[in-house]
Design an enzyme around this catalytic site. Structure first.
Site, PDB file in Angstrom:
ATOM      1  N   ASP A 121      -7.498  -4.528  -4.017  1.00  0.00           N
ATOM      2  CA  ASP A 121      -6.822  -3.234  -3.861  1.00  0.00           C
ATOM      3  C   ASP A 121      -6.481  -3.002  -2.390  1.00  0.00           C
ATOM      4  OD1 ASP A 121      -9.492  -3.036  -3.068  1.00  0.00           O
ATOM      5  OD2 ASP A 121      -9.695  -0.939  -3.713  1.00  0.00           O
ATOM      6  N   ASP A 153      -9.315  -6.148   2.162  1.00  0.00           N
ATOM      7  CA  ASP A 153      -8.711  -7.015   1.132  1.00  0.00           C
ATOM      8  C   ASP A 153      -7.615  -7.874   1.770  1.00  0.00           C
ATOM      9  OD1 ASP A 153      -9.481  -5.514  -1.745  1.00  0.00           O
ATOM     10  OD2 ASP A 153      -9.252  -4.142  -0.071  1.00  0.00           O
ATOM     11  N   HIS A 172     -15.989  -5.911   4.748  1.00  0.00           N
ATOM     12  CA  HIS A 172     -16.565  -6.183   3.434  1.00  0.00           C
ATOM     13  C   HIS A 172     -15.930  -7.389   2.711  1.00  0.00           C
ATOM     14  CE1 HIS A 172     -18.307  -2.116   3.620  1.00  0.00           C
ATOM     15  NE2 HIS A 172     -17.105  -1.663   3.913  1.00  0.00           N
ATOM     16  N   ASP A 173     -14.651  -7.258   2.368  1.00  0.00           N
ATOM     17  CA  ASP A 173     -14.079  -8.135   1.336  1.00  0.00           C
ATOM     18  C   ASP A 173     -14.026  -9.633   1.671  1.00  0.00           C
ATOM     19  OD1 ASP A 173     -13.825  -5.942  -0.303  1.00  0.00           O
ATOM     20  OD2 ASP A 173     -11.749  -5.553   0.237  1.00  0.00           O
ATOM     21  N   THR A 193     -12.146  -8.016  -5.112  1.00  0.00           N
ATOM     22  CA  THR A 193     -12.522  -7.214  -3.940  1.00  0.00           C
ATOM     23  C   THR A 193     -12.150  -5.740  -4.129  1.00  0.00           C
ATOM     24  OG1 THR A 193     -10.434  -7.880  -2.890  1.00  0.00           O
ATOM     25  CG2 THR A 193     -12.394  -9.144  -2.331  1.00  0.00           C
ATOM     26  N   ASN A 223      -8.481   1.650  -3.448  1.00  0.00           N
ATOM     27  CA  ASN A 223      -8.429   2.369  -2.178  1.00  0.00           C
ATOM     28  C   ASN A 223      -7.357   3.446  -2.203  1.00  0.00           C
ATOM     29  OD1 ASN A 223     -10.518   1.021  -0.801  1.00  0.00           O
ATOM     30  ND2 ASN A 223      -9.182  -0.756  -0.505  1.00  0.00           N
ATOM     31  N   PHE A 264     -18.214   2.121  -3.237  1.00  0.00           N
ATOM     32  CA  PHE A 264     -16.886   2.535  -3.719  1.00  0.00           C
ATOM     33  C   PHE A 264     -16.369   1.720  -4.906  1.00  0.00           C
ATOM     34  CE2 PHE A 264     -12.278   2.274  -3.812  1.00  0.00           C
ATOM     35  CZ  PHE A 264     -11.952   3.611  -3.937  1.00  0.00           C
ATOM     36  N   ASN A 265     -16.334   0.384  -4.813  1.00  0.00           N
ATOM     37  CA  ASN A 265     -15.737  -0.433  -5.886  1.00  0.00           C
ATOM     38  C   ASN A 265     -16.504  -0.281  -7.199  1.00  0.00           C
ATOM     39  OD1 ASN A 265     -13.768  -1.422  -4.204  1.00  0.00           O
ATOM     40  ND2 ASN A 265     -14.885  -3.304  -3.693  1.00  0.00           N
TER      41      ASN A 265
HETATM   42  C1  BDR Z   1     -15.067  -1.634  -0.590  1.00  0.00           C
HETATM   43  O1  BDR Z   1     -14.311  -0.455  -0.838  1.00  0.00           O
HETATM   44  C2  BDR Z   1     -13.040  -0.547  -0.257  1.00  0.00           C
HETATM   45  O2  BDR Z   1     -12.781   0.601   0.495  1.00  0.00           O
HETATM   46  C3  BDR Z   1     -13.012  -1.805   0.571  1.00  0.00           C
HETATM   47  O3  BDR Z   1     -11.738  -2.422   0.477  1.00  0.00           O
HETATM   48  C4  BDR Z   1     -14.104  -2.658  -0.036  1.00  0.00           C
HETATM   49  O4  BDR Z   1     -13.611  -3.446  -1.085  1.00  0.00           O
HETATM   50  C5  BDR Z   1     -16.238  -1.300   0.312  1.00  0.00           C
HETATM   51  O5  BDR Z   1     -17.056  -0.351  -0.280  1.00  0.00           O
HETATM   52 CA    CA Z   2     -11.251  -3.742  -1.464  1.00  0.00          CA
END
Ligand code: BDR
Ligand code: CA
Length: 315
Positions: free
Chosen positions: A16, A21, A244-245, A129, A45, A170-171
């Site tokens: 996303d 990403d 993160h990703d 991701t 996102n 979040f994901n």
């Molecule tokens: C994840 O949430 C999104 O905001 C980032 O792209 C990442 O995949 C981190 O919590």
């Molecule tokens: Ca992401």
């Protein structure tokens, strides 16, 4: 005698974009160890239209000709959330974003995933991701593909605290029911939660290394990371964003940079304060079967060195 290089690993990158990403896609597309079968997008996102547009921009920036399919525009059950506060209105604020010259292919991401897995039984790795909605749809519509998937590698969840609620990442929170479907499917699954991605901070010296590449991609990554840092500075007081990703892709390339162990992990599907939490049985107190390989540590310097080296392959 020269040893032939192993055949490139077929992967589909589902995300996303999203600052991190985008860097994850660029890392994979620069790496000859992979055969990127396609990019697939999901809401997350920001809305699907924007995440898809951002993926198209990244594809064009990379110069690599891979198919790109849009997928789910909302979660299976939950109410849609978005992360404009982190990624800006476009979902990829910071650099100037050109209008993509090519659109996405016709057809749904979940269908593309299904076709590719069926065409290459046991070979395809799904690198996710964002919210797991596309994978869950594919697994539900075509359960025959689940045992044919080589692996799912996902950035999401956490073994400890969340970033969207005190409990949820979040994901995971963006589509907990989709995550539940994937987590209980029996597919080989590796999880990169906040417990490890918060170890990979893109502090200013690391951002500078991208800029020092002196290329369009290097500058793009540096500007992305500078924007991404703002939220992390305000929220956590860190000197950079948590990247993160791309750890997912880096692990496939250099597993020796990471530490992991299997655990039993379930999603909290209730509507209470822990909704969307990945409840990881770190100490095996339940004795339940371990369904997830949970990554717990990363050599952050090695990870950033790999990223800079690979992004440096773009001219
Ligand atoms: C994840 O949430 C999104 O905001 C980032 O792209 C990442 O995949 C981190 O919590
Ligand atoms: Ca992401």
């Amino acid at each position: 005698m020269t040893v032939p290089a192993p055949a490139p690993r077929p992967v589909i990158l589902d995300g996303d974009p999203g600052h991190d990403d985008a860097i994850s896609f660029l890392l994979a597309l620069a790496s000859p160890e992979f055969r990127v079968l396609g990019l697939t997008t999901v809401f997350g996102n920001v809305g699907l239209e924007r995440t898809t547009r951002n993926a198209l921009i990244v594809r064009e920036l990379s110069g690599v000709d891979v198919p790109l399919y849009a997928g789910a525009d909302c979660p299976l059950v939950a109410r849609r959330i978005s992360a404009e506060a982190v990624h800006g209105k476009s979902g990829m604020d910071g650099p100037e974003l050109p209008t993509p010259t090519r659109g996405a292919e016709a057809g749904h991401a979940a269908r593309f995933i299904t076709q590719q897995v069926r065409a290459r039984p046991g070979e395809v790795t799904l690198v996710a991701t964002g919210p797991l909605t596309n994978l869950a749809l594919a697994f539900r519509f075509a359960p025959d593909i689940v045992p044919l998937v080589r692996a799912v590698v996902w950035m999401g969840g956490s073994t400890d605290t969340g970033n969207w609620t005190p409990a949820a990442e979040f994901n995971a929170l963006a589509d907990p029911h989709a995550a539940h479907i994937v987590f209980t499917s029996g597919v080989p699954l590796t999880m990169f939660g906040l417990n490890v991605t918060h170890q990979a901070i893109a502090h200013p010296a690391r951002v500078q290394a991208f800029r020092d590449l002196g290329t369009r991609v290097g500058e793009f990554a540096a500007v992305l990371l500078e924007f991404f840092a703002e939220h992390h500075r305000e929220r956590y007081g860190w000197d950079g964003g948590a990247l993160h990703d791309p750890v997912t892709v880096a692990w496939l390339l250099r597993p020796e940079l990471f530490v992991s162990r299997p655990m039993h992990v379930i999603l909290d599907l209730t509507n209470g304060p822990c909704a969307g939490r990945t409840v990881a049985d770190v100490w095996n107190v339940t004795g339940q079967p371990k369904n997830v390989e949970v990554v717990t540590g990363v050599d952050a310097d090695g990870f950033f060195a790999l990223l800079v080296e690979r992004l440096g392959r773009y001219s």
